[in-house]
Design an enzyme around this catalytic site. Structure first.
Site, PDB file in Angstrom:
ATOM      1  N   ASP A 174       0.829  -1.210   0.000  1.00 38.53           N
ATOM      2  CA  ASP A 174       0.000   0.000   0.000  1.00 38.53           C
ATOM      3  C   ASP A 174       0.864   1.261   0.000  1.00 38.53           C
ATOM      4  OD1 ASP A 174      -2.324   1.424  -0.038  1.00 38.53           O
ATOM      5  OD2 ASP A 174      -2.829   1.108   2.077  1.00 38.53           O
ATOM      6  N   HIS A 216       2.389   3.189  -9.056  1.00 36.59           N
ATOM      7  CA  HIS A 216       2.147   1.767  -9.323  1.00 36.59           C
ATOM      8  C   HIS A 216       3.312   1.173 -10.137  1.00 36.59           C
ATOM      9  CE1 HIS A 216      -1.701   2.284  -7.543  1.00 36.59           C
ATOM     10  NE2 HIS A 216      -2.265   2.926  -8.558  1.00 36.59           N
ATOM     11  N   LEU A 263      10.533 -20.509  -5.045  1.00 41.96           N
ATOM     12  CA  LEU A 263       9.477 -19.758  -4.367  1.00 41.96           C
ATOM     13  C   LEU A 263       8.147 -19.859  -5.131  1.00 41.96           C
ATOM     14  CD1 LEU A 263       8.747 -17.386  -2.277  1.00 41.96           C
ATOM     15  CD2 LEU A 263       9.400 -15.854  -4.134  1.00 41.96           C
TER      16      LEU A 263
HETATM   17  C1  IPE Z   1      -5.502  -2.624  -0.223  1.00 37.31           C
HETATM   18  O1  IPE Z   1      -5.116  -1.292  -0.400  1.00 37.31           O
HETATM   19  C2  IPE Z   1      -5.526  -3.324  -1.539  1.00 37.31           C
HETATM   20  C3  IPE Z   1      -4.218  -3.486  -2.201  1.00 37.31           C
HETATM   21  C4  IPE Z   1      -3.062  -3.196  -1.686  1.00 37.31           C
HETATM   22  C5  IPE Z   1      -4.276  -4.065  -3.517  1.00 37.31           C
HETATM   23  P1  IPE Z   1      -6.203  -0.135  -0.494  1.00 37.31           P
HETATM   24  O2  IPE Z   1      -5.449   1.131  -0.624  1.00 37.31           O
HETATM   25  O3  IPE Z   1      -7.187  -0.454  -1.540  1.00 37.31           O
HETATM   26  O4  IPE Z   1      -6.901  -0.265   0.936  1.00 37.31           O
HETATM   27  P2  IPE Z   1      -7.839   0.768   1.718  1.00 37.31           P
HETATM   28  O5  IPE Z   1      -8.959   1.133   0.801  1.00 37.31           O
HETATM   29  O6  IPE Z   1      -6.993   1.956   2.063  1.00 37.31           O
HETATM   30  O7  IPE Z   1      -8.268   0.012   2.919  1.00 37.31           O
HETATM   31  C1  IPE Z   2      -1.653   0.279  -3.370  1.00 37.73           C
HETATM   32  O1  IPE Z   2      -1.409   1.635  -3.433  1.00 37.73           O
HETATM   33  C2  IPE Z   2      -1.901  -0.316  -4.734  1.00 37.73           C
HETATM   34  C3  IPE Z   2      -3.300  -0.668  -5.005  1.00 37.73           C
HETATM   35  C4  IPE Z   2      -4.275  -0.606  -4.151  1.00 37.73           C
HETATM   36  C5  IPE Z   2      -3.613  -1.103  -6.336  1.00 37.73           C
HETATM   37  P1  IPE Z   2      -2.594   2.692  -3.428  1.00 37.73           P
HETATM   38  O2  IPE Z   2      -2.996   2.949  -4.844  1.00 37.73           O
HETATM   39  O3  IPE Z   2      -3.684   2.242  -2.535  1.00 37.73           O
HETATM   40  O4  IPE Z   2      -1.862   3.973  -2.833  1.00 37.73           O
HETATM   41  P2  IPE Z   2      -2.424   4.957  -1.731  1.00 37.73           P
HETATM   42  O5  IPE Z   2      -2.863   4.119  -0.573  1.00 37.73           O
HETATM   43  O6  IPE Z   2      -3.540   5.730  -2.349  1.00 37.73           O
HETATM   44  O7  IPE Z   2      -1.229   5.820  -1.377  1.00 37.73           O
HETATM   45 MG    MG Z   3      -4.044   2.474  -0.561  1.00 40.79          MG
END
Ligand code: IPE
Ligand code: IPE
Ligand code: MG
Length: 252
Positions: free
Chosen positions: A21, A38, A132
């Site tokens: 995240d 990303h 792995l």
């Molecule tokens: C969780 O991250 C999903 C992934 C890392 C793919 P999100 O950014 O979507 O989670 P929330 O919405 O903050 O809980």
């Molecule tokens: C995690 O990073 C990746 C996915 C959920 C696909 P985010 O896109 O949630 O990044 P933040 O949390 O908004 O910084």
């Molecule tokens: Mg996020």
């Protein structure tokens, strides 16, 4: 600094699950578009795979896209899907050569056709690899996974293949995707970016997993950060409901 030799002297988590995240916030810090975060996140995935293989972790499961992520801006969803297709194509040979076996969990049928195709090609090519096992959770949500299990159980009961009175924890587990793919429950869960929640990830499987949270944003997550998380895990006592005395004296 945590050394790999120190890590190898102690119990290595057999399965590490990661909630990757913070890509969007990382990109924002750089004054860039979310998708740039990303792209950079893929580098961290590559490094995590390499480190896990080196340390001797058997399974690494990463949360790439949740069922709830379908609700994001379509432009971001499309960009994520095409990034995923590119990564499947670009990383295929190196994953194969490094003896990595790729598997996927989630509602794969929801993915665009080219995504499904490239993911399947990656799974097929690496299926006999033995180092792995790298599991991609994509279009994945635990509530979806558990509902699917309930549906499959109901079908088996309806078809007289299962007696209602035989449904217990072990039966239910057999209908969970990870179990069906031979993936054990995670020993260690890592979530980056200072968020302290599970976000519908592996709810069934995390029952006794050790949780590790870090403020590091996913694109900044390095080999050193991963070793630090493993070192933290190795300092804990997993009791599984028993007492310390039972664990250390090996009594029943
Ligand atoms: C969780 O991250 C999903 C992934 C890392 C793919 P999100 O950014 O979507 O989670 P929330 O919405 O903050 O809980
Ligand atoms: C995690 O990073 C990746 C996915 C959920 C696909 P985010 O896109 O949630 O990044 P933040 O949390 O908004 O910084
Ligand atoms: Mg996020």
């Amino acid at each position: 600094m945590v050394s790999i030799d120190d890590i190898k002297q102690k119990t290595i988590p057999s399965h590490i699950a990661i909630i990757m995240d913070g890509n969007g916030r990382w990109a924002k810090q750089q004054g860039k578009d979310r998708i740039f975060g990303h792209y950079q996140g893929v580098e961290s995935v590559r490094e995590a795979i390499k480190t896990c293989a080196e340390v001797g972790v058997s399974y690494l499961t990463v949360y790439a896209f949740s069922t709830e992520n379908w609700n994001r801006d379509p432009a971001e969803v499309n960009a994520l899907m095409s990034l995923f297709v590119d990564a499947c194509i670009k990383e295929k040979d190196s994953l194969y050569e490094n003896n990595i076996c790729v598997k996927a969990i989630g509602d794969i049928e929801m993915l665009p056709t080219d995504c499904q195709k490239q993911l399947q090609a990656l799974i097929d090519k690496t299926q006999f690899n033995t180092a792995l096992t790298f599991v991609i959770a994509i279009s994945y949500g635990s509530r979806w996974e558990i509902s699917r299990a309930a549906r499959l159980i109901a079908e088996d009961v309806k078809n007289n293949q299962l007696d209602v009175n035989d449904i217990n924890e072990n039966t239910l587990e057999k209908y969970i995707q990870t179990y069906q793919l031979g993936i054990p429950d995670p020993d260690l869960l890592i979530r980056t970016s200072s968020e302290y929640r599970i976000s519908n990830y592996l709810l069934w499987q995390l029952a006794y997993t050790e949780l590790y949270f870090t403020k590091v944003l996913w694109p900044d997550f390095t080999r050193e950060n991963l070793l630090k998380a493993i070192d933290d895990f190795q300092r804990r006592t997993r009791r599984f409901g028993k007492t310390n005395e039972q664990i250390f004296n090996q009594t029943k």
